[in-house]
Design an enzyme around this catalytic site. Structure first.
Site, PDB file in Angstrom:
ATOM      1  N   HIS A  10       0.833  -1.196   0.000  1.00 51.62           N
ATOM      2  CA  HIS A  10       0.000   0.000   0.000  1.00 51.62           C
ATOM      3  C   HIS A  10       0.869   1.247   0.000  1.00 51.62           C
ATOM      4  O   HIS A  10       1.627   1.488   0.944  1.00 51.62           O
ATOM      5  CB  HIS A  10      -0.908  -0.033   1.230  1.00 51.62           C
ATOM      6  CG  HIS A  10      -1.921   1.049   1.285  1.00 51.62           C
ATOM      7  ND1 HIS A  10      -2.098   1.847   2.400  1.00 51.62           N
ATOM      8  CD2 HIS A  10      -2.823   1.494   0.369  1.00 51.62           C
ATOM      9  CE1 HIS A  10      -3.072   2.701   2.172  1.00 51.62           C
ATOM     10  NE2 HIS A  10      -3.529   2.517   0.948  1.00 51.62           N
ATOM     11  N   GLU A  37       0.638  -0.567  -4.704  1.00 55.19           N
ATOM     12  CA  GLU A  37      -0.414   0.403  -5.013  1.00 55.19           C
ATOM     13  C   GLU A  37       0.160   1.793  -4.811  1.00 55.19           C
ATOM     14  O   GLU A  37       0.862   2.055  -3.835  1.00 55.19           O
ATOM     15  CB  GLU A  37      -1.610   0.192  -4.079  1.00 55.19           C
ATOM     16  CG  GLU A  37      -2.792   1.126  -4.354  1.00 55.19           C
ATOM     17  CD  GLU A  37      -2.753   2.397  -3.494  1.00 55.19           C
ATOM     18  OE1 GLU A  37      -3.562   3.308  -3.755  1.00 55.19           O
ATOM     19  OE2 GLU A  37      -1.906   2.473  -2.563  1.00 55.19           O
ATOM     20  N   HIS A  52      -0.895  10.887  -2.123  1.00 57.39           N
ATOM     21  CA  HIS A  52      -2.222  10.443  -1.696  1.00 57.39           C
ATOM     22  C   HIS A  52      -3.118  11.619  -1.335  1.00 57.39           C
ATOM     23  O   HIS A  52      -4.188  11.803  -1.895  1.00 57.39           O
ATOM     24  CB  HIS A  52      -2.117   9.488  -0.504  1.00 57.39           C
ATOM     25  CG  HIS A  52      -3.458   9.066   0.030  1.00 57.39           C
ATOM     26  ND1 HIS A  52      -4.110   9.769   1.034  1.00 57.39           N
ATOM     27  CD2 HIS A  52      -4.281   8.053  -0.321  1.00 57.39           C
ATOM     28  CE1 HIS A  52      -5.265   9.188   1.280  1.00 57.39           C
ATOM     29  NE2 HIS A  52      -5.401   8.140   0.475  1.00 57.39           N
TER      30      HIS A  52
END
Length: 239
Positions: A10, A37, A52
């Protein structure tokens, strides 16, 4: 027993290195993962970068949003000191550089497109243009929590695997899946039930769950039929 193939790093390996950075991506590769990811946003001058949050304060020494800065400014930001002194001076990477690095490392990618607004599609258009210009990586899944973004990718790169992100699983998931020709759903692990994954698999869809840092929970989800889990701490799940 969990295997590396069932784990997706992640944002690289977000508990072990600064998220969405080359350092985190390279660490995921050293840990033996096959998939990572990452999150893609668009700068003011149209450069795709990894980040993000829309706001920069949490993970860099800049203020404001990604969209408020040109690449020249973003490229000089410190994206590692917040995580630890060893990562001081870590930079925000461009998406094109990350794709090339992942190819060199043998990593496959989940790219989550993060539009500034759920209804805008220019980030999706930029991602599609980039992927066309460098040739599509062998294994790459495009996802977003924005239905308009997923729809744009359906229109722009119809042959490419797409996933819809969801915090709450919608009752009209069949309609959404058909209209967007989805390959998968990426859902909050907290909403996964023993019935969810088999139901989606019967409909020809894959389910992946985020974000799972507990080994027992990850194993339970896999046993229920979840294909893979996004994790911040791969070694904890593989231990």
């Amino acid at each position: 027993m969990l295997t590396p193939a069932q784990l997706i790093g992640h944002r690289g390996a977000a508990l072990l290195a600064p998220e969405n950075t080359m350092a985190g991506i390279e660490l995921a590769a050293r840990l033996g993962l096959q998939w990572i990811e990452i999150d893609a946003q668009l700068s003011r001058d149209g450069v795709l970068v990894l980040m993000h949050d829309h706001e920069l304060e949490r993970t860099t020494d800049l203020t404001g949003t990604v969209r408020e800065h040109d690449w020249a400014t973003l490229a000089q930001a410190d994206a590692g000191s917040w995580f630890g002194a060893d990562y001081s001076g870590t930079r925000i990477p461009r998406l094109d550089a990350v794709i090339e690095r992942c190819r060199a490392l043998g990593l496959y990618m989940h790219i989550e497109i993060k539009p500034l607004d759920v209804h805008e599609t220019d980030t999706a258009e930029a991602v599609a243009d980039l992927l066309r210009s460098i040739a599509l990586p062998e294994a790459l899944v495009i996802s977003s929590f924005s239905g308009d973004t997923v729809a744009a990718m359906h229109r722009l790169l119809p042959e490419h695997p797409r996933a819809q992100g969801a915090e709450h699983f919608p009752e009209n998931w069949r309609e959404i899946s058909r209209s967007l020709e989805l390959d998968a759903w990426h859902v909050d692990a907290d909403i996964v039930t023993p019935e969810l994954a088999p139901m989606l698999r019967e409909a020809g869809l894959t389910v992946r769950a985020w974000t799972v840092n507990d080994r027992a929970r990850a194993q339970q989800l896999i046993d229920w039929g979840v294909e893979s889990v996004f994790t911040d701490d791969p070694p904890r799940l593989l231990r």
